[in-house]
Design an enzyme around this catalytic site. Structure first.
Site, mmCIF file in Angstrom:
data_model
loop_
_atom_site.group_PDB
_atom_site.id
_atom_site.type_symbol
_atom_site.label_atom_id
_atom_site.label_comp_id
_atom_site.label_asym_id
_atom_site.label_seq_id
_atom_site.Cartn_x
_atom_site.Cartn_y
_atom_site.Cartn_z
ATOM 1 C CE LYS A 115 86.439 -74.373 -126.904
ATOM 2 N NZ LYS A 115 85.296 -73.693 -126.290
ATOM 3 N NE ARG A 122 83.211 -68.764 -121.711
ATOM 4 C CZ ARG A 122 83.574 -69.773 -122.503
ATOM 5 N NH1 ARG A 122 84.708 -70.418 -122.268
ATOM 6 N NH2 ARG A 122 82.826 -70.140 -123.528
HETATM 7 C C1 LIG Z 1 84.354 -74.570 -126.114
HETATM 8 C C2 LIG Z 1 82.932 -74.240 -126.202
HETATM 9 C C3 LIG Z 1 82.003 -75.266 -126.332
HETATM 10 C C4 LIG Z 1 82.377 -76.726 -126.317
HETATM 11 O O1 LIG Z 1 82.672 -77.130 -125.035
HETATM 12 P P1 LIG Z 1 83.057 -78.640 -124.631
HETATM 13 O O2 LIG Z 1 83.131 -78.609 -123.168
HETATM 14 O O3 LIG Z 1 84.363 -78.931 -125.293
HETATM 15 O O4 LIG Z 1 81.973 -79.521 -125.122
HETATM 16 C C5 LIG Z 1 80.669 -74.899 -126.430
HETATM 17 N N1 LIG Z 1 80.291 -73.611 -126.413
HETATM 18 C C6 LIG Z 1 81.160 -72.598 -126.298
HETATM 19 C C7 LIG Z 1 80.669 -71.202 -126.266
HETATM 20 C C8 LIG Z 1 82.513 -72.876 -126.178
HETATM 21 O O5 LIG Z 1 83.377 -71.865 -126.043
#
Ligand SMILES: *Cc1c(COP(=O)(O)O)cnc(C)c1O
Length: 355
Positions: free
Chosen positions: A35, A130
């Site tokens: 992402k 969250r």
């Molecule tokens: C962005 C995201 C991740 C990845 O997180 P990082 O800190 O970049 O490893 C994992 N799970 C969810 C639900 C996310 O939104």
């Protein structure tokens, strides 16, 4: 020239391989998250070459970008879905993180219509505040979800930490998640094969051998791209840090006072910069701004460069201590934080150069 983001694909691949290596030693599957790259197909391809099976994305548009550039699934939708996008998500994604029974019902209905099977991971909030059902009420809701599903399948539970509350993954909160899995299995007499325990911030638990047995999936982005773990405020020693470098051009060089002259209000972004009188300083302006990245979070490769402030299109840096002779038209290079990388990758004005 536009600001340039150099993307070193072999370093990204090396990082993905190292994270995979660590996790596979502990029987943990890696979902590699794209992402922060706007669903960049070149990057997704090297993740696949490194051995990543599932690619995680937070936006269906990014999944569509990957697919139209020849990257195939399986894909995991990380952001709990919008009803308005559910049709596309069910069509293109194989795993979906969920936290609402209404959404589960709609997914089940869509799966039935499309004769398509998707797997759901029910999100549990173990403290970060969250997404996810609060852990104390989770068992009942997850059991409900399993009862709704027939074409869809609740294949597991998951949690996300370090994103709002900054809560760190711990043995305690991982055990909460495992407990919920056990209770749901007992009540439904169905097994939940996935316990999706976290993101980059949970790697530390694995490194230290403190991750409870049974957590078997991590969704990782930041560590693979930057070699950092912002939640734990650390650099990960065994990962490459320079997979992304941002380059910007100098458009002005002047020596000026360090405190503005005249009555001051707020800057272009409603902020009030803090001025320290250090006398006259040698400063450069870069053709780079808040529009392109988060300038205040850039890390100059030359440590003597100091970022002072930025507006939409101008970044002011103090170069009084820089030894080399800087000219207009020269460029300066920076490492990026997660926030700075996110904005640079998603900004059309930043040129992406793959090396
Ligand atoms: C962005 C995201 C991740 C990845 O997180 P990082 O800190 O970049 O490893 C994992 N799970 C969810 C639900 C996310 O939104």
């Amino acid at each position: 020239m536009r600001p340039r983001l150099y993307i070193n694909l072999s370093r990204i691949r090396a990082n993905a391989e190292r994270v995979l290596g660590l996790l596979s030693k502990h029987q943990i599957d890696l979902v590699a998250v794209t992402k922060v790259t706007l669903g960049d197909p070149n990057i997704a391809r090297v993740l696949r070459e490194a051995g990543v099976r599932v690619i995680g994305e937070s936006r269906i548009q990014n999944v569509e970008r990957l697919i139209s550039n020849g990257v195939t699934g399986p894909f995991m939708m990380l952001r709990i879905p919008q009803l308005s996008e559910l049709d596309r998500i069910v069509s293109l994604c194989d795993y979906i993180l969920v936290s609402e029974l209404d959404v589960v019902r709609r997914i089940e209905k869509l799966c039935k219509e499309k004769k398509r099977r998707v797997k759901l991971i029910y999100m549990i909030d173990v403290g970060d505040l969250r997404e996810g059902v609060w852990y104390e009420n989770a068992v009942e809701e997850v059991v409900q979800a399993t009862k709704i599903c027939d074409w869809a399948e609740v294949c597991g539970v998951g949690t996300n930490l370090g994103c709002y509350g900054g809560v760190l993954p711990s043995e305690e909160n991982m055990k909460l998640l495992l407990n919920i899995r056990d209770n749901v299995e007992r009540l439904t007499k169905k097994s939940l094969s996935v316990v999706s325990g976290g993101n980059t911030s949970a790697l530390k638990l694995v490194e230290e051998g403190r991750l409870p047995q049974g957590v078997n999936q991590f969704r990782v982005g930041e560590a693979i791209y930057l070699g950092t773990d912002v939640t734990n405020n650390r650099e990960i020693s065994w990962l490459e840090k320079d997979a992304f470098i941002l380059e910007a051009e100098v458009i002005e060089l002047k020596t000026k006072p360090s405190v503005p002259v005249g009555e001051t209000g707020f800057d272009a972004f409603g902020r009030r910069p803090n001025f320290v009188n250090r006398g006259w300083r040698r400063r450069a302006i870069l053709a780079l701004g808040e529009q392109d990245t988060v300038p205040g979070q850039l890390k100059p490769l030359d440590e003597r460069v100091e970022i002072i402030h930025a507006s939409s299109d101008h970044t002011i840096v103090d170069i009084s201590d820089v030894e080399r002779c800087v000219h207009v038209g020269d460029t300066m290079n920076f490492r990026l934080t997660y926030a700075a990388l996110l904005r640079a990758m998603t900004c059309p004005h930043v040129e992406k150069i793959y090396v």
